[in-house]
Scaffold this active site. Sequence first.
Site, PDB file in Angstrom:
ATOM      1  CE  LYS A 258       1.672 -63.938  97.902  1.00 21.11           C
ATOM      2  NZ  LYS A 258       0.513 -63.810  97.003  1.00 21.11           N
TER       3      LYS A 258
ATOM      4  CG  ASP B  36      -1.580 -65.634  92.201  1.00 24.66           C
ATOM      5  OD1 ASP B  36      -2.261 -65.509  93.242  1.00 24.66           O
ATOM      6  OD2 ASP B  36      -1.532 -66.708  91.559  1.00 24.66           O
ATOM      7  CB  SER B  37       3.988 -66.152  94.315  1.00 18.80           C
ATOM      8  OG  SER B  37       3.467 -65.759  95.564  1.00 18.80           O
TER       9      SER B  37
ATOM     10  CG  PHE C 112       5.875 -66.657 103.571  1.00 19.19           C
ATOM     11  CD1 PHE C 112       6.820 -65.748 103.112  1.00 19.19           C
ATOM     12  CD2 PHE C 112       4.853 -67.034 102.702  1.00 19.19           C
ATOM     13  CE1 PHE C 112       6.745 -65.222 101.822  1.00 19.19           C
ATOM     14  CE2 PHE C 112       4.767 -66.511 101.413  1.00 19.19           C
ATOM     15  CZ  PHE C 112       5.712 -65.603 100.983  1.00 19.19           C
TER      16      PHE C 112
ATOM     17  CE1 TYR D  66       3.553 -76.212  99.907  1.00 22.06           C
ATOM     18  CE2 TYR D  66       3.113 -73.961  99.206  1.00 22.06           C
ATOM     19  CZ  TYR D  66       2.671 -75.249  99.445  1.00 22.06           C
ATOM     20  OH  TYR D  66       1.356 -75.579  99.221  1.00 22.06           O
ATOM     21  CG  ASP D  67      10.488 -69.554 102.126  1.00 26.76           C
ATOM     22  OD1 ASP D  67      10.769 -69.733 100.928  1.00 26.76           O
ATOM     23  OD2 ASP D  67      10.074 -68.477 102.576  1.00 26.76           O
TER      24      ASP D  67
ATOM     25  CG  HIS E  19       9.455 -66.483  93.817  1.00 24.37           C
ATOM     26  ND1 HIS E  19      10.185 -66.585  94.983  1.00 24.37           N
ATOM     27  CD2 HIS E  19       8.159 -66.631  94.203  1.00 24.37           C
ATOM     28  CE1 HIS E  19       9.372 -66.808  95.996  1.00 24.37           C
ATOM     29  NE2 HIS E  19       8.135 -66.834  95.551  1.00 24.37           N
TER      30      HIS E  19
HETATM   31  P1  ITT Z   1      -2.858 -63.240  98.571  1.00 28.99           P
HETATM   32  O1  ITT Z   1      -3.637 -63.949  97.482  1.00 28.99           O
HETATM   33  O2  ITT Z   1      -3.722 -62.415  99.449  1.00 28.99           O
HETATM   34  O3  ITT Z   1      -1.703 -62.459  97.998  1.00 28.99           O
HETATM   35  P2  ITT Z   1      -2.039 -65.907  99.273  1.00 28.99           P
HETATM   36  O4  ITT Z   1      -1.163 -66.498 100.317  1.00 28.99           O
HETATM   37  O5  ITT Z   1      -3.406 -66.533  99.072  1.00 28.99           O
HETATM   38  O6  ITT Z   1      -2.199 -64.342  99.544  1.00 28.99           O
HETATM   39  P3  ITT Z   1      -1.239 -66.792  96.640  1.00 28.99           P
HETATM   40  O7  ITT Z   1      -2.595 -67.199  96.210  1.00 28.99           O
HETATM   41  O8  ITT Z   1      -0.365 -66.049  95.670  1.00 28.99           O
HETATM   42  O9  ITT Z   1      -1.261 -65.865  97.914  1.00 28.99           O
HETATM   43  O10 ITT Z   1      -0.474 -68.097  97.140  1.00 28.99           O
HETATM   44  C1  ITT Z   1       0.891 -68.036  97.415  1.00 28.99           C
HETATM   45  C2  ITT Z   1       1.318 -69.253  98.188  1.00 28.99           C
HETATM   46  O11 ITT Z   1       2.508 -69.781  97.570  1.00 28.99           O
HETATM   47  C3  ITT Z   1       1.740 -68.864  99.607  1.00 28.99           C
HETATM   48  O12 ITT Z   1       0.648 -68.983 100.489  1.00 28.99           O
HETATM   49  C4  ITT Z   1       2.851 -69.841  99.894  1.00 28.99           C
HETATM   50  O13 ITT Z   1       2.315 -71.048 100.321  1.00 28.99           O
HETATM   51  C5  ITT Z   1       3.494 -70.056  98.519  1.00 28.99           C
HETATM   52  N1  ITT Z   1       4.616 -69.109  98.333  1.00 28.99           N
HETATM   53  C6  ITT Z   1       4.666 -68.028  97.497  1.00 28.99           C
HETATM   54  N2  ITT Z   1       5.825 -67.379  97.631  1.00 28.99           N
HETATM   55  C7  ITT Z   1       6.529 -68.039  98.574  1.00 28.99           C
HETATM   56  C8  ITT Z   1       7.776 -67.840  99.162  1.00 28.99           C
HETATM   57  O14 ITT Z   1       8.543 -66.798  98.866  1.00 28.99           O
HETATM   58  N3  ITT Z   1       8.172 -68.718 100.093  1.00 28.99           N
HETATM   59  C9  ITT Z   1       7.408 -69.760 100.442  1.00 28.99           C
HETATM   60  N4  ITT Z   1       6.199 -70.013  99.960  1.00 28.99           N
HETATM   61  C10 ITT Z   1       5.746 -69.150  99.015  1.00 28.99           C
END
Ligand code: ITT
Length: 195
Positions: A13, A68-69, A153, A155-156, A181
């Site tokens: 991210k 958050d994604s 990264f 699930y890409d 997104h």
């Molecule tokens: P932070 O909370 O510190 O931001 P995190 O990885 O724990 O880091 P999230 O709780 O938002 O973040 O979880 C996001 C997950 O969703 C991330 O680890 C990926 O597995 C997936 N994800 C989100 N955006 C993505 C993207 O652009 N491509 C692939 N996977 C994605």
Amino acid sequence: MKKLILATGNSGKVRELDAMLSGVYEVISQKELGVNEVPETGLSFVENALIKARNASKQTGLPALADDSGLVVDALSGAPGIYSARYAGKGASDEENLQKLLSDLKRNNNDNRRARFWCALTFVQHCQDPTPVIIQRGWEGEIIDEVRGEGGFGYDPIFYVPSHGCTSAELSPEEKNKISHRGQALQAFLEQLKD
Ligand code: ITT
């Protein structure tokens, strides 16, 4: 240039957001300032994004942007959703999460492959900001059974983008930022800044 804390510990991210914010903000990741992560106790992407933005702003005194994604899969009733980062358990790797998703889909025996990435972006000027900026964007695609591509990264490698005929891990970073997104949410955020 104004400073902004990126309230995330996810290097994927940081890479994507940093590229899109360059020239607008001086971006500092929360890791650089030793921000302690906060439990994500919300039930929605928005709630968790706000928790993270407020936490980083509280610990640094700077405006903060959080993302958050996750991946929302129709055949799994929206899972892994807000649990995308920890789908195969706390501390699971991207590969473990992705393999669990594929095996759950196989077991489920449902051939609906529709899914979307979801991004909630929140921006606070300070930790108690009563009017945070909140933006949400989705990116439609399909889950495929094989892993394809080296970019991105999470699930890409299994997220197939019909408009481009490849997975999101096969897109260049610039292409992904244009249509993803996160890319769409950040473009909307930058538009709001102009207003
Ligand atoms: P932070 O909370 O510190 O931001 P995190 O990885 O724990 O880091 P999230 O709780 O938002 O973040 O979880 C996001 C997950 O969703 C991330 O680890 C990926 O597995 C997936 N994800 C989100 N955006 C993505 C993207 O652009 N491509 C692939 N996977 C994605």
